[in-house]
Design an enzyme around this catalytic site. Structure first.
Site, PDB file in Angstrom:
ATOM      1  N   LYS A   1     -23.974  45.422 -34.891  1.00 25.27           N
ATOM      2  CA  LYS A   1     -22.748  44.817 -35.420  1.00 25.27           C
ATOM      3  C   LYS A   1     -22.651  43.323 -35.146  1.00 25.27           C
ATOM      4  O   LYS A   1     -21.942  42.592 -35.855  1.00 25.27           O
ATOM      5  CB  LYS A   1     -21.531  45.527 -34.823  1.00 25.27           C
ATOM      6  CG  LYS A   1     -21.285  46.925 -35.356  1.00 25.27           C
ATOM      7  CD  LYS A   1     -20.713  46.894 -36.761  1.00 25.27           C
ATOM      8  CE  LYS A   1     -20.256  48.267 -37.222  1.00 25.27           C
ATOM      9  NZ  LYS A   1     -19.622  48.225 -38.549  1.00 25.27           N
TER      10      LYS A   1
ATOM     11  N   SER B   1     -28.898  52.625 -34.250  1.00 24.93           N
ATOM     12  CA  SER B   1     -27.926  51.565 -34.521  1.00 24.93           C
ATOM     13  C   SER B   1     -27.117  51.126 -33.317  1.00 24.93           C
ATOM     14  O   SER B   1     -26.521  50.050 -33.338  1.00 24.93           O
ATOM     15  CB  SER B   1     -26.975  52.016 -35.637  1.00 24.93           C
ATOM     16  OG  SER B   1     -26.280  53.185 -35.247  1.00 24.93           O
TER      17      SER B   1
END
Length: 509
Positions: free
Chosen positions: A51, A305
């Site tokens: 992110k 992720s």
């Protein structure tokens, strides 16, 4: 379609804070699956998540006037930490609005990066509404976690790195999907350079907003969203992300909680790192795909992720892992209530490893045994076990996929209720894990209905789960359901669940 994003991705400014993460070969997983399995290690970023890329690229493109007024976002997780670090690097004031249900470890992590944290509401939507209020009142810039071209371009640098690092086209790339920012960026770049590579989105089966949109041909809102993979718990795919991915993604695979837990273990065994549930989502999808297609020797890559999980959650993850790997079966077996029955039953199991054994006397004729057993995954071992026990005269119920059995009943085996509770109904309830949430639930029931059974478990996450038995007359069922709906917590009627009936339900006589 992807062409419009290629220049954006090539020009994305991310490496002032993010680093180029490696593509590692998962040796153990490759041998198990008979394919070349690769892991893109975004869990190794400074904030342990991809992110950071999108947040920094977005902020880097703001004007000086916009930076002076500051930025705001609503997030309970990785976007908050990424934005906080990006703001710290650029010396911009950042305000992160987080639900009051956010675990303290995540609140502290954001504050350590210098951002101001505002706790507002019990859900992401309530936090997002307040963030938009700050935009309107103070002129701050809202940095969306996924539905923004600059954010998408920042995440697209993951795809750019994969192409550069692997050098030859992969057969398939598996990407976790929440709002779709990572999938949009990766698909745009990879499909432009490697059009033959399959790009596959992977979603939690209880938060499959992209799958819903693709099936309907338009964006839609899920009525409920599961919270286990909180990094992907999004009710509606983004508008821009859906525009990008709808013609680029080859398919969407959904996976359950047990498969995610198993993938967390797989990543740990290959890397000695612990992914969060959303971080292991792509590998769980890769495993299902490889098994479904029966392929061998293919080059398959999963994006890991993120690794922002609470230590307290590991107990629950560990409990579910063996079932997710199809290495454990959970059975209910009826045995005669007489001397030697246990020994005879254990002999019938052969040399299998018993992982769990729960029993309590119920009546003079028979007993119910709740048993966990190791089985060989991916074949007929479980079916042969069930058939063998049936041939030896045992009445067996397979509870391996029964959520109530796995979440609650296994901890509550204690004998049937005598015939004194009238009209008992059983509900499974999921509620936000914050002070007063449980009291709110009990207060809403008031004194109108009697509680006959109660089991609560904290999973180290933003939510808790209870199993509750309540005396509800048939004429009162509608009113009781209305009371539950008014509370606003997710709930399921489990009164007919076989695990409850076998171990906890009323037995007359």
């Amino acid at each position: 379609m992807p062409e419009s994003y290629i220049k954006r991705i090539l020009d994305a400014r991310v490496y002032d804070v993010a680093k180029e993460t490696p593509v590692d070969r998962a040796e153990l997983m490759s041998r198990r699956l008979g394919n070349n399995v690769w892991l893109k290690r975004e869990d190794l970023q400074p904030v342990f998540s991809f992110k950071l890329r999108g947040a920094y690229n977005k902020m880097n493109r703001l004007s000086e006037a916009q930076r002076a007024l500051g930025v705001v976002a609503a997030s309970a997780g990785n976007h908050a930490q990424g934005l906080a670090m990006a703001a710290q690097k650029l010396n911009v004031k950042a305000t992160i609005v987080m639900p009051r249900t956010t675990p303290q470890i995540k609140v502290d992590a954001v504050r350590r990066r210098g951002a101001r944290v505002v706790l507002r509401g019990d859900s992401y939507d309530e936090a997002a509404d307040y963030a938009q209020q700050l935009v309107a009142e103070k002129g701050m810039t809202y940095v969306h976690p996924f539905d923004d071209p600059d954010v998408i371009a920042g995440q697209g640098t993951v795809g750019m790195e994969i192409v550069r690092q692997h050098q030859k086209p992969l057969d398939a790339i598996f990407v976790p999907v929440g709002g779709g920012g990572l999938l949009a960026g990766v698909a745009a770049y990879v499909k432009y350079v490697w059009p033959q590579t399959r790009v596959i989105g992977v979603e939690p089966e209880d938060a499959a907003c992209l799958k819903l949109a693709l099936e309907r041909g338009r964006r839609a809102v899920l009525p409920e969203v599961g919270l286990f993979a909180d990094g992907c718990a999004v009710a509606q795919i983004g508008k821009e992300t859906f525009r990008v991915v709808r013609n680029l993604v080859d398919e969407v695979i959904t996976v359950g909680t047990d498969e995610m837990c198993a993938a967390i273990k797989d990543i740990f065994e290959d890397t000695r790192s612990i992914a969060e549930p959303a971080g292991a989502l792509a590998l769980a999808g890769l495993k299902l795909y490889a098994d479904r297609e029966g392929i061998e020797g293919a080059d398959l890559l999963a994006i890991v992720s993120g690794a922002n999980t609470n230590f307290d959650r590991l107990r629950y993850i560990s409990e579910r892992t063996e079932i997710g790997e199809q290495r454990e079966a959970v059975l209910s077996v009826t045995i005669p209530e007489k001397p030697g029955s246990f020994r005879t039953f254990c002999n019938a199991l052969g040399r299998r490893n018993i992982t769990e054994f729960n029993y309590r006397f119920a009546d003079a004729a028979s007993a119910q045994v709740f048993v966990g057993l190791s089985v060989v995954p991916g074949g007929d071992d479980l079916a042969e076990l069930l058939a063998g026990l049936a041939r030896k005269g045992y009445d067996v119920v397979d509870l391996t996929d029964n959520e109530v059995a796995k979440l609650h009943v296994r901890y509550m085996v204690g004998g049937h209720v005598p015939g004194t509770i009238e009209n008992e109904r059983v509900y499974r309830v999921e509620f936000p894990e914050r002070p007063g949430a449980l009291a709110k639930f009990l207060s809403a029931l008031g004194q109108r209905w009697s509680i006959s059974m109660f089991h609560y478990r904290n999973h180290g996450a933003a939510y808790g789960r209870i199993l509750v038995g309540v005396g509800v007359a048939p004429s009162e069922k509608k009113a009781f359901t209305a009371a539950l709906e008014e509370i606003g917590y997710r709930f399921w009627d489990e009164s007919d669940n076989v695990a409850y009936q076998l171990y906890l339900g009323r037995r007359d006589g």
